[in-house]
Enzyme design. Sequence first.
Site, PDB file in Angstrom:
ATOM      1  CG  HIS B  28       1.839  -4.071   3.998  1.00  0.00           C
ATOM      2  ND1 HIS B  28       2.179  -3.443   5.167  1.00  0.00           N
ATOM      3  CD2 HIS B  28       0.991  -3.230   3.373  1.00  0.00           C
ATOM      4  CE1 HIS B  28       1.551  -2.292   5.244  1.00  0.00           C
ATOM      5  NE2 HIS B  28       0.822  -2.134   4.174  1.00  0.00           N
ATOM      6  CG  HIS B  82      -3.583   6.209   0.824  1.00  0.00           C
ATOM      7  ND1 HIS B  82      -2.345   6.241   0.213  1.00  0.00           N
ATOM      8  CD2 HIS B  82      -3.486   5.252   1.789  1.00  0.00           C
ATOM      9  CE1 HIS B  82      -1.558   5.358   0.800  1.00  0.00           C
ATOM     10  NE2 HIS B  82      -2.219   4.740   1.745  1.00  0.00           N
ATOM     11  CD  GLU B  84      -0.887   0.876   1.352  1.00  0.00           C
ATOM     12  OE1 GLU B  84      -1.114   1.822   2.123  1.00  0.00           O
ATOM     13  OE2 GLU B  84      -0.162  -0.103   1.652  1.00  0.00           O
ATOM     14  CG  ASP B  86      -5.305  -0.451   1.816  1.00  0.00           C
ATOM     15  OD1 ASP B  86      -4.614   0.213   1.029  1.00  0.00           O
ATOM     16  OD2 ASP B  86      -5.247  -0.296   3.050  1.00  0.00           O
ATOM     17  CG  HIS B 148       1.037   5.271   5.223  1.00  0.00           C
ATOM     18  ND1 HIS B 148       1.635   4.099   4.816  1.00  0.00           N
ATOM     19  CD2 HIS B 148      -0.269   5.157   4.889  1.00  0.00           C
ATOM     20  CE1 HIS B 148       0.741   3.292   4.284  1.00  0.00           C
ATOM     21  NE2 HIS B 148      -0.427   3.918   4.324  1.00  0.00           N
ATOM     22  CG  ASP B 167      -4.211   4.550   5.303  1.00  0.00           C
ATOM     23  OD1 ASP B 167      -5.413   4.228   5.200  1.00  0.00           O
ATOM     24  OD2 ASP B 167      -3.318   3.975   4.668  1.00  0.00           O
ATOM     25  CE1 TYR B 195      -3.572   1.497   9.638  1.00  0.00           C
ATOM     26  CE2 TYR B 195      -2.694   3.691   9.964  1.00  0.00           C
ATOM     27  CZ  TYR B 195      -3.177   2.712   9.117  1.00  0.00           C
ATOM     28  OH  TYR B 195      -3.216   2.948   7.770  1.00  0.00           O
ATOM     29  CG  HIS B 228      -7.708   1.161   7.229  1.00  0.00           C
ATOM     30  ND1 HIS B 228      -8.085   0.130   6.408  1.00  0.00           N
ATOM     31  CD2 HIS B 228      -6.581   1.676   6.678  1.00  0.00           C
ATOM     32  CE1 HIS B 228      -7.220   0.033   5.404  1.00  0.00           C
ATOM     33  NE2 HIS B 228      -6.311   0.967   5.542  1.00  0.00           N
TER      34      HIS B 228
END
Lengths: 52, 404
Positions: B28, B82, B84, B86, B148, B167, B195, B228
């Site tokens: 993104h 989380h 999100e 991904d 986040h 994250d 990051y 990640h």
Amino acid sequence: MKSYECGVCGYVYDPAKGDPDNGIAPGVPFEDLPEGWTCPICGAEKDQFSPL
Amino acid sequence: MKDVFQAVQVTDHVYWVGAIDWDIRDFHGYTTPRGSTYNAYLILGDQIALLDTVKAPFMGEMMSRIASVVDPQKISVLISNHSELDHSGGLPAAVEAIRPGKVYASAVGVRTLQELFHGALEVLPLKDGDRLSLGNLNLTFLETRMLHWPDSMFSYLEEEALLFSQDAFGMHLASLDRFDDEMDPDVLKHEAATYFANILLPYAPLVTQLLARVGNLGLRLGIVAPDHGPIWRKDIPVILDAYGRWARQEPTRKAVVVYATMWHSTERMARALSEGLKAEGAEVRVMAMDHVHRSQVAYELLEAGALICGSPTLNNHLLPQMADVMTYLKGLKPRNLMGAAFGSYGWSGESVRQLNDILVEMKVEKVGEGIRVKHRPDAGVLADCYALGREIGERLRAKAAPAA
């Protein structure tokens, strides 16, 4: 004066401290925050806040 | 061997069962030249739990890695740290394949997963401080709102001193190595900082609070397992210290000159400014948005003390690539910067005023009112740019630490 918590990120607006970074002096009650004031952490609007 | 994709053992009871995305380059709007991983973790307790999933197209890889150590049908608890996509993209398919007894997320996560999957999942809320027993092992949950996303939370496995940090402490780095001590520390530092700069910087004050809270709780941190990149098992103090430093945003004597140019006039101004900055001992990065990606600018700005931005005027506005990077940087809320604007123009010349307005919104301490020139800068204008560079360099020397 009551503190208010942001329902999105958990930030607490404490009227005794105000929000000096955004021009709100200590002592301003939540109800008197200007139109357009948003949560300094996540940007949520005033209607996302609830009293503690 | 049933499948090429195997789980990787992390501790006695925990396995990495994620996926490696060698090819992703655009997250993104954040460029990821080294690809990424989506980390999911399996806890083999008396009850078996899966923490987070992977991006939807990688579900086959995750399920194969799970099946290399346990029959997926034996997983009874699924936890989403989380929401999100991904990490949650594979959640509906995982629930379908595994049929766990319970799916958990934070209270906000329950809402977010509902908004993403519209009733396809039944998810139970966990509150800050809640504990969940897997029989012989116990998990505790910490809400980490806005780190986040509003739904974000950490899970802590007490018996193995393992923090699943979603994250936080992560990075975009595809690798077959799973642990920090197997990788080049300079690459880890660069990618962890990139990051932080591109994802966590807007919430820097919350990072400071979180680090204090983790310290006060006295959690033993034997392993930190993000969603990640590598799992931290050696340099945990290094990454915690770095997060503390980045979150404080203490300026250094580093100046980032970011600009775009049409006919090399604004470029000449940028070069003159950079020479003036260097003459006063600043460390300088000159970044032309015609060639540089916005997320590299965010990285360079992380430990900088000055942001100097230049744009010509095109049709009464900034050049689009400058509008792009300035919008991006404004959203990241960098703090403790000084700065200035510059640019050339042909007739109307709005760009410097527009850049100044953005610097004010960003709470950048402006040095001067900016330098604008019609068409090409002559020797006098270039001398003014050099002098402005020197002035910013002098101020940096007075207030900031030397660049690392």
